[in-house]
Motif scaffolding. Sequence first.
Motif, PDB file in Angstrom:
ATOM      1  N   VAL A  53       7.874  19.654 -12.203  1.00  0.00           N
ATOM      2  CA  VAL A  53       7.508  19.020 -11.003  1.00  0.00           C
ATOM      3  C   VAL A  53       5.591  19.838 -10.626  1.00  0.00           C
ATOM      4  O   VAL A  53       5.110  21.220 -11.899  1.00  0.00           O
ATOM      5  N   PRO A  54       5.343  18.591 -10.632  1.00  0.00           N
ATOM      6  CA  PRO A  54       3.428  18.750 -11.163  1.00  0.00           C
ATOM      7  C   PRO A  54       2.663  20.200  -9.668  1.00  0.00           C
ATOM      8  O   PRO A  54       3.650  19.934  -9.196  1.00  0.00           O
ATOM      9  N   ALA A  55       2.074  20.464  -9.380  1.00  0.00           N
ATOM     10  CA  ALA A  55       1.330  21.503  -9.213  1.00  0.00           C
ATOM     11  C   ALA A  55       1.070  21.294  -7.533  1.00  0.00           C
ATOM     12  O   ALA A  55       1.190  21.721  -6.668  1.00  0.00           O
ATOM     13  N   PHE A  56       1.292  19.351  -7.536  1.00  0.00           N
ATOM     14  CA  PHE A  56       0.790  19.326  -6.005  1.00  0.00           C
ATOM     15  C   PHE A  56       1.427  17.864  -6.129  1.00  0.00           C
ATOM     16  O   PHE A  56       2.288  17.495  -7.182  1.00  0.00           O
ATOM     17  N   THR A  57       2.221  17.630  -5.027  1.00  0.00           N
ATOM     18  CA  THR A  57       3.051  16.427  -4.702  1.00  0.00           C
ATOM     19  C   THR A  57       2.122  15.226  -4.923  1.00  0.00           C
ATOM     20  O   THR A  57       1.308  14.843  -4.113  1.00  0.00           O
ATOM     21  N   PRO A  58       2.643  14.029  -5.855  1.00  0.00           N
ATOM     22  CA  PRO A  58       2.428  12.450  -6.213  1.00  0.00           C
ATOM     23  C   PRO A  58       2.492  11.611  -4.765  1.00  0.00           C
ATOM     24  O   PRO A  58       3.804  11.942  -3.909  1.00  0.00           O
ATOM     25  N   ALA A  59       1.631  10.746  -5.004  1.00  0.00           N
ATOM     26  CA  ALA A  59       2.311   9.598  -4.010  1.00  0.00           C
ATOM     27  C   ALA A  59       2.660   8.934  -5.078  1.00  0.00           C
ATOM     28  O   ALA A  59       2.542   8.443  -5.769  1.00  0.00           O
ATOM     29  N   LEU A  85     -12.284  11.583 -10.488  1.00  0.00           N
ATOM     30  CA  LEU A  85     -12.379  12.826 -10.595  1.00  0.00           C
ATOM     31  C   LEU A  85     -11.526  12.927 -11.621  1.00  0.00           C
ATOM     32  O   LEU A  85     -12.538  14.061 -12.934  1.00  0.00           O
ATOM     33  N   ALA A  86     -10.127  13.434 -11.698  1.00  0.00           N
ATOM     34  CA  ALA A  86      -9.697  13.755 -13.208  1.00  0.00           C
ATOM     35  C   ALA A  86      -7.743  13.630 -12.212  1.00  0.00           C
ATOM     36  O   ALA A  86      -7.274  13.026 -11.518  1.00  0.00           O
ATOM     37  N   GLY A  87      -7.778  13.817 -13.422  1.00  0.00           N
ATOM     38  CA  GLY A  87      -6.156  13.427 -13.500  1.00  0.00           C
ATOM     39  C   GLY A  87      -5.991  12.239 -13.646  1.00  0.00           C
ATOM     40  O   GLY A  87      -7.145  11.870 -14.519  1.00  0.00           O
ATOM     41  N   PHE A  88      -4.528  10.858 -13.109  1.00  0.00           N
ATOM     42  CA  PHE A  88      -4.879   9.771 -13.677  1.00  0.00           C
ATOM     43  C   PHE A  88      -3.922   9.473 -12.536  1.00  0.00           C
ATOM     44  O   PHE A  88      -3.044   9.745 -11.720  1.00  0.00           O
ATOM     45  N   PHE A  89      -3.525   8.213 -12.645  1.00  0.00           N
ATOM     46  CA  PHE A  89      -2.572   6.826 -11.634  1.00  0.00           C
ATOM     47  C   PHE A  89      -2.183   5.373 -12.341  1.00  0.00           C
ATOM     48  O   PHE A  89      -2.340   5.568 -12.907  1.00  0.00           O
ATOM     49  N   LEU A  90      -0.549   6.185 -12.693  1.00  0.00           N
ATOM     50  CA  LEU A  90      -0.040   5.632 -13.392  1.00  0.00           C
ATOM     51  C   LEU A  90       0.121   3.852 -12.423  1.00  0.00           C
ATOM     52  O   LEU A  90       1.003   4.313 -11.053  1.00  0.00           O
ATOM     53  N   GLU A  91       0.938   2.820 -12.762  1.00  0.00           N
ATOM     54  CA  GLU A  91       1.298   2.073 -12.131  1.00  0.00           C
ATOM     55  C   GLU A  91       2.640   0.865 -13.027  1.00  0.00           C
ATOM     56  O   GLU A  91       1.731   1.006 -14.719  1.00  0.00           O
ATOM     57  N   TRP A  92       3.377   0.402 -12.911  1.00  0.00           N
ATOM     58  CA  TRP A  92       4.994   0.148 -14.002  1.00  0.00           C
ATOM     59  C   TRP A  92       5.354  -0.682 -12.140  1.00  0.00           C
ATOM     60  O   TRP A  92       4.722  -0.792 -11.409  1.00  0.00           O
ATOM     61  N   ARG A 131       1.200  -8.005 -12.018  1.00  0.00           N
ATOM     62  CA  ARG A 131       1.436  -8.363 -10.297  1.00  0.00           C
ATOM     63  C   ARG A 131       2.089  -7.922 -10.090  1.00  0.00           C
ATOM     64  O   ARG A 131       3.144  -7.199 -10.819  1.00  0.00           O
ATOM     65  N   SER A 132       1.594  -7.143  -8.785  1.00  0.00           N
ATOM     66  CA  SER A 132       2.949  -6.690  -7.749  1.00  0.00           C
ATOM     67  C   SER A 132       3.768  -6.232  -8.411  1.00  0.00           C
ATOM     68  O   SER A 132       4.843  -5.995  -8.847  1.00  0.00           O
ATOM     69  N   PRO A 133       2.668  -5.007  -8.684  1.00  0.00           N
ATOM     70  CA  PRO A 133       3.518  -3.559  -9.712  1.00  0.00           C
ATOM     71  C   PRO A 133       4.904  -2.718  -8.197  1.00  0.00           C
ATOM     72  O   PRO A 133       4.527  -2.260  -7.109  1.00  0.00           O
ATOM     73  N   CYS A 134       5.891  -1.993  -9.081  1.00  0.00           N
ATOM     74  CA  CYS A 134       6.702  -1.806  -7.755  1.00  0.00           C
ATOM     75  C   CYS A 134       6.658  -0.020  -7.656  1.00  0.00           C
ATOM     76  O   CYS A 134       7.929   0.505  -6.946  1.00  0.00           O
ATOM     77  N   ASN A 135       6.433  -0.263  -9.116  1.00  0.00           N
ATOM     78  CA  ASN A 135       6.329   1.945  -8.884  1.00  0.00           C
ATOM     79  C   ASN A 135       5.247   2.210  -9.176  1.00  0.00           C
ATOM     80  O   ASN A 135       4.097   1.288 -10.126  1.00  0.00           O
ATOM     81  N   ALA A 136       4.416   3.315  -8.651  1.00  0.00           N
ATOM     82  CA  ALA A 136       2.780   4.324  -9.297  1.00  0.00           C
ATOM     83  C   ALA A 136       3.170   5.643  -8.406  1.00  0.00           C
ATOM     84  O   ALA A 136       4.037   6.207  -8.339  1.00  0.00           O
ATOM     85  N   ILE A 137       2.528   6.581  -9.675  1.00  0.00           N
ATOM     86  CA  ILE A 137       2.602   7.903  -9.371  1.00  0.00           C
ATOM     87  C   ILE A 137       1.343   8.310  -9.115  1.00  0.00           C
ATOM     88  O   ILE A 137      -0.100   8.027 -10.434  1.00  0.00           O
ATOM     89  N   ASP A 138       0.432   8.568  -8.695  1.00  0.00           N
ATOM     90  CA  ASP A 138      -0.982   9.412  -7.953  1.00  0.00           C
ATOM     91  C   ASP A 138      -1.312  10.590  -8.833  1.00  0.00           C
ATOM     92  O   ASP A 138      -0.850  11.644  -8.064  1.00  0.00           O
ATOM     93  N   LEU A 139      -2.032  11.012  -9.552  1.00  0.00           N
ATOM     94  CA  LEU A 139      -1.601  12.999  -9.794  1.00  0.00           C
ATOM     95  C   LEU A 139      -2.899  12.996 -10.266  1.00  0.00           C
ATOM     96  O   LEU A 139      -3.538  13.733 -11.307  1.00  0.00           O
ATOM     97  N   THR A 140      -3.830  11.996  -9.388  1.00  0.00           N
ATOM     98  CA  THR A 140      -5.236  12.677 -10.009  1.00  0.00           C
ATOM     99  C   THR A 140      -5.434  13.124  -8.775  1.00  0.00           C
ATOM    100  O   THR A 140      -5.628  13.801  -7.458  1.00  0.00           O
ATOM    101  N   ASN A 181      -7.071  12.016  -5.207  1.00  0.00           N
ATOM    102  CA  ASN A 181      -5.866  12.262  -4.338  1.00  0.00           C
ATOM    103  C   ASN A 181      -5.263  13.666  -3.405  1.00  0.00           C
ATOM    104  O   ASN A 181      -4.696  13.666  -2.495  1.00  0.00           O
ATOM    105  N   HIS A 182      -5.656  14.668  -4.535  1.00  0.00           N
ATOM    106  CA  HIS A 182      -4.908  15.864  -4.475  1.00  0.00           C
ATOM    107  C   HIS A 182      -5.661  16.717  -2.798  1.00  0.00           C
ATOM    108  O   HIS A 182      -5.730  16.858  -2.528  1.00  0.00           O
ATOM    109  N   LEU A 183      -7.423  16.226  -3.420  1.00  0.00           N
ATOM    110  CA  LEU A 183      -8.341  17.022  -2.347  1.00  0.00           C
ATOM    111  C   LEU A 183      -8.145  16.077  -0.836  1.00  0.00           C
ATOM    112  O   LEU A 183      -8.153  16.726   0.370  1.00  0.00           O
TER     113      LEU A 183
END
Length: 241
Positions: free
Chosen positions: A13-19, A198-205, A214-223, A226-228
């Motif tokens: 589990v990351p230090a903050f909750t991803p979108a 700023l830092a971290g990364f954002f993933l789409e797949w 086109r039209s990604p069904c999944n994403a995780i925002d670990l930037t 987003n945390h700020l």
Amino acid sequence: MSVLGVIGFLVVVPAFTPAISACSGRRALTQRQATIIQQAADGSMLEAGGPIIVYSKALMDAARAKKETVQVTQDVMAIKSLMGDDEFLEKWVMITNDWDLDTVSLSKKLVETMGNMKSTVVPKFVTFLAKKKRLISLKKIVNQFVTTLYQQQSIAPVTVKSAQRLTEAQQASIKAKMKAKLGVQDIKLIQEVDASLLAGFFLEWGYVDPERLRSPCNAIDLTLKNHLRKSALQQGVMASA
């Protein structure tokens, strides 16, 4: 917060909750998603086995029969690219609307407009579509061909957006984690740099169109951005977009 500092998101589990967003609550490349992709391929949500699926499979079968799978794939990729070119599309419309051309002459001019084909299968396939009055479906057929190719080869494209370009080690780490997460043989990693993260990364797949992403069904925002933003909202502070 470094990229490597958040790479463990897939196992802990990351230090903050991803979108996180997901299509129909399913992970990418599940059987349900594959079915949805097939149904959407011909633009009308027809059941798998509709005309676009059938013609795409026929092209694949012909490529294998003639032992031209690589060449046909190259031609299909070239046609897919041409279908996004306005100049080519203008020529395509002029040729297909020329009522003085018979089926053979029409398909011949279209193949010539496409340029040098590497296979013998694709030019014949274009002629076949012309005779069946299905040329209007060529774009959808090549799109389906590419989608099916990714599925069969067990390749999942993943886009990673980061504030700085990733090192080879960071890329390898993300690919390894995503291969395990999605259960595929390989990951096609597409990198995008966005300093505003700023830092971290954002993933789409989980793209419906894996070639054009086109039209990604999944994403995780670990930037860090987003945390700020989340921290500001929790404290009742308006955060800028």
